[in-house]
Design an enzyme around this catalytic site. Structure first.
Site, PDB file in Angstrom:
ATOM      1  N   CYS A   1      12.534   2.175 -10.924  1.00  0.00           N
ATOM      2  CA  CYS A   1      14.273   2.080 -10.449  1.00  0.00           C
ATOM      3  C   CYS A   1      15.409   2.847 -11.418  1.00  0.00           C
ATOM      4  O   CYS A   1      16.277   3.214 -11.022  1.00  0.00           O
ATOM      5  CB  CYS A   1      14.800   0.594 -10.113  1.00  0.00           C
ATOM      6  SG  CYS A   1      13.359   0.011  -9.084  1.00  0.00           S
TER       7      CYS A   1
ATOM      8  N   SER B   1      13.681  -5.957  -4.085  1.00  0.00           N
ATOM      9  CA  SER B   1      14.892  -5.071  -3.726  1.00  0.00           C
ATOM     10  C   SER B   1      15.732  -6.269  -2.662  1.00  0.00           C
ATOM     11  O   SER B   1      17.169  -7.005  -2.943  1.00  0.00           O
ATOM     12  CB  SER B   1      15.680  -3.539  -4.159  1.00  0.00           C
ATOM     13  OG  SER B   1      14.743  -3.547  -5.138  1.00  0.00           O
TER      14      SER B   1
END
Length: 397
Positions: A326, A73
């Site tokens: 996520c 990320s």
């Protein structure tokens, strides 16, 4: 509980014994700060650079093009924001991506929209594959960046990255790919495939959580993302996670050198699982049947609530997911499944089974024994299924 089956390798993987062994000295003996001048620090510096060379070799890159980060990320954020802000100085404020990217990409693009950037979210077709000609048609003289994932984390579809890379090169547009799911699963050569930036993460390939990398092709202008020190050649501040980086390099060395053997093992297991689950009435395979990650199996079952299915699988010892880890706390249907055209009601009944290095044929047997009765039980309690089974409720899929 009969047995344990871990089938969520797309979410994370166990640290392998070889990786752990490579990491341990950097917690106990060679624990110096690699930025320090004394010998204990320099003893950590050399393995850090060796790891950089190993990661570069696995990608077909040069060592000076590899920057270590904390995760995929962070790498996505740095690549997209860094290129976009650098290109804005040249009068370019347009970004092209797809509607089914990981949220690390989508949310980053949405944040840039608030800064005045224009973002084109390309549609994704039912098989979950982006069409290169649609990428090319979206490019304008204001396009700063194209960012398209190498392989989708939920439905496993592998994108035509070399073709997209060639299009971007021909138009002089910077091309980034989120390859978090693809590294170790497909052959990657950033030079041959015309990739300018590539994000990856360690914990998907049996390295620890908390370490990733970003490849930045030499000559590509990218603003720094994390200030605070001279680490990573003045590009990314913060003391390097030497143990994690060494672990990442070892994991990449193993994964990228054994792609053919691992595919030979996983693809037959994947296809047997797909064939078995396809026999369930009103079941739908998500993503392309063949152009997909070797261990990815993603299905939707009409008349079933995905959360209940996952909880019942867990009671039987099977760890699975409905999509990205996520967003596991969200009650909304997967944006990926909606992007490929599934109705909300069907997308809610999804399960992702992602096989990995430690799975066996017996695991596949157990899943095929366990999941169909769970679906049957859930449907027996569902008023929605009554309507579907009678033909009163139908979906255009």
């Amino acid at each position: 509980m009969d047995r344990k089956v871990y089938a969520d390798n797309a979410a994370t993987t166990a640290v392998s014994p070889q990786v752990l062994e490579a990491m341990l000295p950097f917690y106990k003996e060679v624990y110096g700060n690699p930025s320090s001048l004394y010998s204990l620090g320099q003893a950590a510096k050399a393995p850090l650079e060796e790891a950089r060379a190993t990661v570069a070799k696995a990608l077909g890159a040069n060592p000076n093009e590899i920057y270590f980060t904390s995760c995929g990320s962070e790498s996505d954020n740095w690549a997209i924001k860094g290129v976009a802000r650098a290109q804005r100085k040249k009068g370019k404020n347009h970004i092209i991506t797809t509607a089914f990217e990981h949220h690390a990409v989508l949310h980053t693009c949405q944040a840039l929209e608030k800064e005045g950037f224009e973002v084109t979210y390309l549609p994704v077709h039912r098989n979950g594959i982006v069409r290169p000609e649609e990428v090319e048609a979206a490019i304008t003289d204001k396009t700063a960046l194209v960012t398209i994932m190498y392989a989708n984390n939920e439905i496993g579809s592998i994108q035509p990255i070399p073709e997209i890379g060639a299009i971007c090169k021909a138009h002089g547009v910077v091309f980034h790919t989120d390859a978090v799911q693809a590294v170790g699963a497909v052959e990657i050569d950033v030079k041959a495939q015309n990739i300018d930036l590539l994000s990856l993460s360690g914990h998907k390939i049996h390295a620890p959580k908390g370490v990733g990398a970003l490849y930045i092709r030499s000559g590509v202008a990218v603003q720094n993302f994390l200030d605070g020190g001279a680490q990573e050649r003045n590009r990314r501040g913060g003391t390097e996670n030497v143990a994690g980086i060494v672990g990442l390099a070892k994991a990449m060395e193993i994964a990228c050198s054994t792609i053919a053997q691992r595919r030979e093992k996983l693809i037959p297991m994947r296809d047997r699982l797909i064939a078995g689950l396809s026999k369930i009435e009103k079941s739908h395979l998500n993503g392309d049947p063949t152009q997909r990650l070797p261990g990815n199996v993603s299905f939707c079952f009409e008349g079933v609530e995905g959360e209940s299915m996952l909880l019942m699988l867990d009671l039987k010892g099977i760890s699975a997911s409905s999509g990205s880890a996520c967003t596991s706390g969200s009650l909304d249907p997967s944006h990926v499944l909606l992007a490929i055209g599934l109705p909300h009601e069907v997308a809610h009944g999804s399960v992702r089974l992602s096989l990995g290095d430690y799975n066996t044929e017996e695991d596949v047997d157990y899943i095929l024994e366990t999941l169909p009765p769970i679906i049957e039980r859930l449907r027996s309690m569902s008023p929605l299924w009554e309507g579907i089974a009678s033909g009163k409720i139908t979906y255009d899929i």
